[in-house]
Design a protein around this motif. Structure first.
Motif, PDB file in Angstrom:
ATOM      1  N   GLU A 149      50.064  37.139  36.667  1.00 53.90           N
ATOM      2  CA  GLU A 149      50.727  37.647  37.872  1.00 53.90           C
ATOM      3  C   GLU A 149      52.185  37.990  37.594  1.00 53.90           C
ATOM      4  N   SER A 150      52.817  37.208  36.726  1.00 57.57           N
ATOM      5  CA  SER A 150      54.243  37.429  36.445  1.00 57.57           C
ATOM      6  C   SER A 150      54.483  38.718  35.665  1.00 57.57           C
ATOM      7  N   ILE A 151      53.511  39.148  34.854  1.00 61.92           N
ATOM      8  CA  ILE A 151      53.715  40.391  34.094  1.00 61.92           C
ATOM      9  C   ILE A 151      53.151  41.609  34.819  1.00 61.92           C
ATOM     10  N   MET A 152      52.152  41.393  35.674  1.00 60.09           N
ATOM     11  CA  MET A 152      51.569  42.526  36.395  1.00 60.09           C
ATOM     12  C   MET A 152      52.350  42.839  37.666  1.00 60.09           C
ATOM     13  N   ASN A 153      52.983  41.798  38.238  1.00 64.33           N
ATOM     14  CA  ASN A 153      53.818  41.958  39.432  1.00 64.33           C
ATOM     15  C   ASN A 153      53.121  42.750  40.538  1.00 64.33           C
ATOM     16  N   PRO A 154      51.979  42.254  41.016  1.00 63.93           N
ATOM     17  CA  PRO A 154      51.230  42.989  42.049  1.00 63.93           C
ATOM     18  C   PRO A 154      51.955  43.002  43.382  1.00 63.93           C
ATOM     19  N   LYS A 155      51.781  44.070  44.126  1.00 61.81           N
ATOM     20  CA  LYS A 155      52.427  44.223  45.429  1.00 61.81           C
ATOM     21  C   LYS A 155      51.387  44.181  46.548  1.00 61.81           C
ATOM     22  N   LYS A 156      51.753  43.497  47.629  1.00 62.57           N
ATOM     23  CA  LYS A 156      50.880  43.464  48.792  1.00 62.57           C
ATOM     24  C   LYS A 156      51.110  44.685  49.663  1.00 62.57           C
ATOM     25  N   ARG A 157      50.017  45.186  50.237  1.00 65.34           N
ATOM     26  CA  ARG A 157      50.119  46.275  51.205  1.00 65.34           C
ATOM     27  C   ARG A 157      49.330  45.872  52.431  1.00 65.34           C
ATOM     28  N   LEU A 158      49.984  45.908  53.554  1.00 63.44           N
ATOM     29  CA  LEU A 158      49.370  45.521  54.827  1.00 63.44           C
ATOM     30  C   LEU A 158      48.762  44.116  54.746  1.00 63.44           C
ATOM     31  N   ARG A 205      29.192  56.041  38.817  1.00 67.04           N
ATOM     32  CA  ARG A 205      28.167  56.936  39.336  1.00 67.04           C
ATOM     33  C   ARG A 205      28.747  57.993  40.276  1.00 67.04           C
ATOM     34  N   LYS A 206      29.928  57.694  40.878  1.00 61.33           N
ATOM     35  CA  LYS A 206      30.590  58.669  41.745  1.00 61.33           C
ATOM     36  C   LYS A 206      31.655  59.465  41.003  1.00 61.33           C
ATOM     37  N   LYS A 207      32.042  58.956  39.824  1.00 57.60           N
ATOM     38  CA  LYS A 207      33.083  59.567  39.004  1.00 57.60           C
ATOM     39  C   LYS A 207      34.401  59.683  39.764  1.00 57.60           C
ATOM     40  N   VAL A 208      34.703  58.636  40.520  1.00 59.80           N
ATOM     41  CA  VAL A 208      35.968  58.589  41.262  1.00 59.80           C
ATOM     42  C   VAL A 208      36.544  57.183  41.161  1.00 59.80           C
ATOM     43  N   THR A 209      37.864  57.076  41.389  1.00 59.24           N
ATOM     44  CA  THR A 209      38.526  55.774  41.443  1.00 59.24           C
ATOM     45  C   THR A 209      38.780  55.429  42.897  1.00 59.24           C
ATOM     46  N   GLU A 210      38.333  54.248  43.301  1.00 57.95           N
ATOM     47  CA  GLU A 210      38.503  53.825  44.690  1.00 57.95           C
ATOM     48  C   GLU A 210      39.347  52.559  44.751  1.00 57.95           C
ATOM     49  N   LYS A 211      40.042  52.376  45.857  1.00 55.69           N
ATOM     50  CA  LYS A 211      40.826  51.163  46.069  1.00 55.69           C
ATOM     51  C   LYS A 211      39.938  50.104  46.696  1.00 55.69           C
ATOM     52  N   LYS A 212      39.927  48.917  46.070  1.00 51.42           N
ATOM     53  CA  LYS A 212      39.110  47.825  46.582  1.00 51.42           C
ATOM     54  C   LYS A 212      40.023  46.695  47.035  1.00 51.42           C
ATOM     55  N   LYS A 213      39.793  46.227  48.247  1.00 50.58           N
ATOM     56  CA  LYS A 213      40.581  45.134  48.807  1.00 50.58           C
ATOM     57  C   LYS A 213      40.231  43.827  48.127  1.00 50.58           C
ATOM     58  N   MET A 214      41.246  43.054  47.736  1.00 49.10           N
ATOM     59  CA  MET A 214      41.044  41.766  47.072  1.00 49.10           C
ATOM     60  C   MET A 214      41.558  40.653  47.981  1.00 49.10           C
ATOM     61  N   ASP A 215      40.823  39.544  48.019  1.00 47.82           N
ATOM     62  CA  ASP A 215      41.184  38.440  48.913  1.00 47.82           C
ATOM     63  C   ASP A 215      42.467  37.726  48.492  1.00 47.82           C
ATOM     64  N   ASN A 216      42.696  37.644  47.162  1.00 43.92           N
ATOM     65  CA  ASN A 216      43.865  36.913  46.682  1.00 43.92           C
ATOM     66  C   ASN A 216      44.297  37.463  45.335  1.00 43.92           C
ATOM     67  N   VAL A 217      45.459  37.011  44.886  1.00 49.47           N
ATOM     68  CA  VAL A 217      46.013  37.540  43.640  1.00 49.47           C
ATOM     69  C   VAL A 217      45.197  37.091  42.434  1.00 49.47           C
ATOM     70  N   ARG A 218      44.575  35.919  42.495  1.00 46.16           N
ATOM     71  CA  ARG A 218      43.728  35.463  41.384  1.00 46.16           C
ATOM     72  C   ARG A 218      42.562  36.425  41.168  1.00 46.16           C
ATOM     73  N   ALA A 219      41.915  36.821  42.257  1.00 42.98           N
ATOM     74  CA  ALA A 219      40.803  37.775  42.155  1.00 42.98           C
ATOM     75  C   ALA A 219      41.292  39.106  41.592  1.00 42.98           C
ATOM     76  N   LEU A 220      42.491  39.494  41.969  1.00 47.32           N
ATOM     77  CA  LEU A 220      43.074  40.737  41.462  1.00 47.32           C
ATOM     78  C   LEU A 220      43.296  40.649  39.959  1.00 47.32           C
ATOM     79  N   MET A 221      43.853  39.533  39.483  1.00 43.68           N
ATOM     80  CA  MET A 221      44.123  39.362  38.053  1.00 43.68           C
ATOM     81  C   MET A 221      42.820  39.222  37.248  1.00 43.68           C
ATOM     82  N   LYS A 222      41.822  38.623  37.857  1.00 42.26           N
ATOM     83  CA  LYS A 222      40.519  38.537  37.197  1.00 42.26           C
ATOM     84  C   LYS A 222      39.953  39.937  36.972  1.00 42.26           C
ATOM     85  N   GLY A 223      40.181  40.806  37.944  1.00 38.34           N
ATOM     86  CA  GLY A 223      39.753  42.197  37.815  1.00 38.34           C
ATOM     87  C   GLY A 223      40.471  42.917  36.687  1.00 38.34           C
ATOM     88  N   VAL A 224      41.755  42.571  36.481  1.00 37.38           N
ATOM     89  CA  VAL A 224      42.526  43.170  35.384  1.00 37.38           C
ATOM     90  C   VAL A 224      41.927  42.769  34.035  1.00 37.38           C
TER      91      VAL A 224
END
Length: 504
Positions: free
Chosen positions: A335-344, A355-374
């Motif tokens: 978290e300290s190196i990625m420095n994620p920002k909250k929105r809303l 399969r859609k060949k697009v990038t979509e924004k996915k809502k994450m419940d917490n920063v740990r889940a976000l970093m796990k995704g990284v």
């Protein structure tokens, strides 16, 4: 009428040499009642004429295989995605298998995806729009037997004991018996009432089709087991495909199940992999030889790996990363190196939908889940990804990422297969076998990087899992306890019902 499942307690006979060379499929399968009734009615009305004698069970097999493949880890969203069918198995059952697939397409039960490229990709199939509304309205399923599909090339196993992976995994698979139960009525009610999932109020109708299939498979004891040495080598069972939200409903001989997960397992096995190469640990050689050819690994890859691993810059990066992983704090430190920002008030991750060949924004419940995704992006994406998180991580750990990219040199999937094979050999072939030998009377279930048992043996499993993971890797693991009855999602769900009864 639902057919009675065959007993899973029969003694399995040993397969002959010729039988071992044949493909094995499970006898019991679960098919949505509305689809089975529709197929049966069409067969009775029109009696389709095929090259060889018609076998309705083959239609059922195709349908249940599509559902089973849609229920895999890769399809986390549990959507009606197109999936490939194994042509070798289909051809082994019926040489005229395309006639059956074409008939199901003509009757608008399934349809073939249009992204097939001859020689480059497999045909993929999913359910047609014609049958989807019926699936969503009626989620009941029926057990069918596949014994009629046995051939000179295919064995139909009457029980899990006759599966081709049973003997080598008997210490785990023998517990799939009448003692393993799910509170079916409560689980069905839970699914019917659920409208809030993973942070959003969404249309869950197709997910519910899959969820009902998962719990029905367990309820009817249609047990199965597969383990493919050519891919991830993981042991796949009815429990590995079971959604976590249904764990509170599962018991063994009436007792609560308690699991122990290897924390940060993929980064943990990366550390073991690197340490093994640095220390010339022969334990890793056999796994590497399954993923890479000797020519590729022994010449180009090994030379480049040792070149990078021996540099001072890599050693500095690796010391930091290894400490994070072994302390069980990798996501918190990232978290300290990625420095994620909250929105809303929430975190969002960019996720590429292949399969859609697009990038979509996915809502994450917490920063740990976000970093796990990284971390998952780092491990499983292509080397040419444009993902911004990947680039940020690479700036901080350029030499570590270089090592990871070397394992992906010929194919992106090789690195994930490598880590999954290491995990499987460690947990399935070493740790669980050691525990089962020491405590043969202890029920033991595996779900990839975790092992579970009944509550009365929980303390034993916790101690031995620490002991034998360390014995295999030389690294002290962080183990997390998970009580199936007290799964957090179940507790959260009850709170949400109290706070927002209008959703339910």
């Amino acid at each position: 009428m639902t057919k009675k499942p065959l007993s899973n307690n029969k003694t399995a006979r040993k397969l002959t040499r010729n039988e071992k060379q044949r493909i094995t499929i499970a006898n019991l399968a679960l098919i949505p009642s509305v689809i089975k009734d529709y197929i049966d009615a069409l067969i009775k009305a029109y009696n389709p004429t095929f090259t060889y004698r018609l076998k309705a069970e083959f239609f059922y097999y195709i349908i249940t295989t599509i559902i089973k493949r849609q229920n895999t880890y890769e399809n986390k969203a549990l959507e009606n995605i197109p999936v490939a069918l194994n042509a070798t198995i289909l051809r082994g059952i019926k040489s005229d298998y395309n006639e059956y697939i074409d008939w199901l397409i003509e009757q608008e039960v399934i349809f073939k995806a249009e992204n097939y490229v001859h020689g480059l990709s497999s045909n993929k199939y999913c359910f047609a729009d014609f049958v989807l509304p019926s699936l969503k309205l009626d989620s009941t399923s029926e057990i069918v037997e596949m014994k009629a599909l046995e051939s000179s090339k295919v064995i139909v196993a009457r029980s899990i004991q006759e599966s081709d992976v049973y003997e080598e995994n008997k210490h785990l698979l023998k517990w799939f018996n009448d003692g393993l139960e799910v509170d079916f009525e409560k689980a069905v009610t839970y699914i019917e009432d659920l409208s809030y999932h993973e942070g959003e109020v969404v249309d869950l109708t197709h997910k519910k089709v899959h969820w009902n299939h998962q719990i029905s498979t367990l309820h009817h004891k249609a047990f199965y087991a597969t383990r493919n040495e050519e891919s991830d080598f993981r042991l796949h069972t009815v429990l590995t495909n079971l959604k976590k939200i249904f764990k509170p409903f599962v018991t063994y001989e009436g007792q609560e199940l308690v699991g122990y997960d290897l924390k940060n397992s993929q980064p943990f096995f990366l550390i073991f992999l690197i340490d093994s190469i640095l220390n010339s640990n022969s334990r890793i050689d056999n796994i590497l030889s399954k993923i890479y050819s000797k020519k590729v690994y022994n010449t180009f890859m090994l030379q480049k790996l040792r070149e990078v691993l021996s540099t001072e810059d890599f050693q500095k990066e690796y010391e930091v990363f290894k400490t994070w992983v072994l302390n069980g704090e990798i996501y918190e430190n990232m978290e300290s190196i990625m420095n994620p920002k909250k929105r809303l008030g929430s975190y969002f991750a960019n996720k590429y939908i292949a399969r859609k060949k697009v990038t979509e924004k996915k809502k994450m419940d917490n920063v740990r889940a976000l970093m796990k995704g990284v971390i998952f992006t780092l491990f499983f994406s292509g080397v040419n990804t444009r993902n911004s998180d990947y680039k940020t991580f690479k700036k901080v750990f350029p030499n570590l990422v270089t090592v990871i990219e070397l394992f992906k040199k010929n194919a992106n999937a090789n690195f994930s297969k490598l880590l999954q094979n290491i995990e499987s050999e460690c947990i399935i072939d070493f740790v669980s076998k050691k525990i089962a030998k020491e405590y043969p009377e202890m029920p033991l279930f595996s779900i990839h990087d975790s092992l579970s048992t009944i509550e009365s043996y929980a303390h034993v499993l916790e101690d031995l899992m620490h002991k034998y993971v360390f014995e295999y890797t030389g690294l002290m693991p962080k183990i997390e306890e998970e009580r199936w009855k007290k799964f957090d999602y179940q507790i959260d769900y009850k709170k949400k019902v109290e706070l927002h009864p209008e959703w339910y």
